[in-house]
Scaffold this motif. Structure first.
Motif, mmCIF file in Angstrom:
data_model
loop_
_atom_site.group_PDB
_atom_site.id
_atom_site.type_symbol
_atom_site.label_atom_id
_atom_site.label_comp_id
_atom_site.label_asym_id
_atom_site.label_seq_id
_atom_site.Cartn_x
_atom_site.Cartn_y
_atom_site.Cartn_z
ATOM 1 N N ARG A 156 -32.313 -24.227 57.275
ATOM 2 C CA ARG A 156 -32.228 -22.779 57.103
ATOM 3 C C ARG A 156 -32.108 -22.122 58.472
ATOM 4 O O ARG A 156 -32.652 -22.616 59.457
ATOM 5 C CB ARG A 156 -33.484 -22.245 56.395
ATOM 6 N N ALA A 157 -31.405 -21.002 58.535
ATOM 7 C CA ALA A 157 -31.275 -20.279 59.799
ATOM 8 C C ALA A 157 -32.546 -19.478 60.050
ATOM 9 O O ALA A 157 -32.853 -18.536 59.315
ATOM 10 C CB ALA A 157 -30.069 -19.349 59.756
ATOM 11 N N LEU A 158 -33.293 -19.880 61.072
ATOM 12 C CA LEU A 158 -34.513 -19.183 61.468
ATOM 13 C C LEU A 158 -34.238 -18.458 62.782
ATOM 14 O O LEU A 158 -33.739 -19.064 63.741
ATOM 15 C CB LEU A 158 -35.673 -20.165 61.644
ATOM 16 N N THR A 227 -42.883 -18.673 51.529
ATOM 17 C CA THR A 227 -43.529 -19.914 51.094
ATOM 18 C C THR A 227 -44.270 -19.668 49.785
ATOM 19 O O THR A 227 -45.264 -18.940 49.758
ATOM 20 C CB THR A 227 -44.517 -20.426 52.159
ATOM 21 N N PRO A 228 -43.836 -20.238 48.658
ATOM 22 C CA PRO A 228 -44.486 -20.000 47.370
ATOM 23 C C PRO A 228 -45.987 -20.292 47.370
ATOM 24 O O PRO A 228 -46.742 -19.634 46.655
ATOM 25 C CB PRO A 228 -43.729 -20.921 46.416
ATOM 26 N N PHE A 264 -40.947 -23.777 50.672
ATOM 27 C CA PHE A 264 -40.206 -22.846 51.536
ATOM 28 C C PHE A 264 -38.691 -22.947 51.325
ATOM 29 O O PHE A 264 -38.006 -21.946 51.171
ATOM 30 C CB PHE A 264 -40.560 -23.114 53.003
ATOM 31 N N ILE A 265 -38.170 -24.170 51.347
ATOM 32 C CA ILE A 265 -36.718 -24.356 51.294
ATOM 33 C C ILE A 265 -36.113 -23.915 49.966
ATOM 34 O O ILE A 265 -35.031 -23.343 49.919
ATOM 35 C CB ILE A 265 -36.368 -25.836 51.566
ATOM 36 N N VAL A 266 -36.802 -24.152 48.866
ATOM 37 C CA VAL A 266 -36.202 -23.875 47.549
ATOM 38 C C VAL A 266 -36.372 -22.425 47.115
ATOM 39 O O VAL A 266 -35.777 -21.999 46.120
ATOM 40 C CB VAL A 266 -36.786 -24.811 46.451
ATOM 41 N N ASN A 267 -37.160 -21.646 47.853
ATOM 42 C CA ASN A 267 -37.433 -20.263 47.439
ATOM 43 C C ASN A 267 -36.309 -19.336 47.878
ATOM 44 O O ASN A 267 -36.006 -19.225 49.069
ATOM 45 C CB ASN A 267 -38.757 -19.816 48.047
#
Length: 270
Positions: A156-158, A227-228, A264-267
């Motif tokens: 992901r682009a942070l 982050t869920p 985090f990634i899937v949200n």
């Protein structure tokens, strides 16, 4: 009954073992029965952590080396082979960010600190590749597993962490490429995978994510919003995935990146 998750008497080298995540790695592997090579630049901390494992009845050896120094890595490898006669696993845990590899929002995007970006690339990419070159060939004798440490920033682009993002994306590419080449040459004897941690509080990012009063910075709150689980990870929560990837329980797994990130990634944020 023998468990496929057992690391009993497997000799596993952990680079970056003097860091926060590295501390959890070496302790978790020792508790799983591994003989741990505690490798890092800080001699005092490496010796302290190896001694800590020994006092608990585990097995460990301190290895003083910089992951970008081939001569030091070779000396560490030779010491391990002289002491134990083999190497069964490698955790490429060394890495991190550098101030010169960061692009602040108010900086000119066309005036990048290229030298700073290269410094971060060298540490994270070549600091993963070089230990594999030095320690990896020993794994081909009896079989073994290599685990690299990736990052959310590879997927992901942070904002800000451009150099680190480039470096960890390269680590992901290296993991996939080298896993295939290992399989082509050694079939299932030597495997390579990676773990992508979500946001864990370490010495490097603590000030970026939390305030002195225990609250969260703006960046920290943004991370939690995405982050869920609505919390940061604890270093020990990486141990399960690490043991799985190093053990025979994952013997048909190679070239994959396992996210340990609280969702985090899937949200999508929606």
């Amino acid at each position: 009954m023998h468990s496929s998750f057992s690391l009993e008497d497997k000799v596993i080298i952990v680079t970056g073992a003097t860091g926060v995540l590295g501390h959890s790695f070496v302790n978790g592997l020792a508790e799983a029965g591994a003989i741990v090579g505690v490798l890092g630049r800080n001699e005092a901390v490496a010796n302290e952590r190896a001694e800590e494992i020994l006092k608990k009845g585990g097995k460990a050896i301190a290895l003083i080396a910089d992951v970008q120094n081939e001569a030091q890595l070779l000396a560490a490898r030779d010491l391990v082979l002289k002491t134990y006669g083999r190497i069964d696993g490698l955790v490429n845990g060394a890495g991190g960010n550098r101030p010169d590899g960061i692009l602040q929002p108010d900086e000119n995007i066309f005036k990048l600190n290229v030298d700073g970006m290269k410094e971060v690339m060298d540490l994270n990419l070549w600091g993963t590749l070089l230990p594999t070159q030095v320690f990896g060939e020993s794994l081909t004798e009896n079989g073994g597993s290599i685990v690299n440490i990736s990052s959310m920033s590879a997927q992901r682009a942070l904002s800000k962490v451009m150099g680190y993002s480039l470096a960890k994306a390269a680590v992901d590419a290296y993991t996939r490429w080298f896993a295939v080449e290992l399989a082509n040459r050694y079939q299932d004897k030597v495997r390579m995978n990676a773990i992508a941690p979500g946001f864990f509080l370490t010495d490097q990012n603590r000030a970026l994510l939390t305030k002195e009063d225990g609250g969260y910075t703006q960046r920290g709150q943004l991370v939690l919003n995405q982050t869920p689980f609505k919390r940061f990870g604890h270093p020990d929560e990486l141990i399960g995935a690490l043991i799985w990837l190093l053990s025979d329980a994952s013997k048909f797994v190679t070239g994959t990146v396992v996210n340990v990130d609280g969702g985090f990634i899937v949200n999508s944020g929606v």
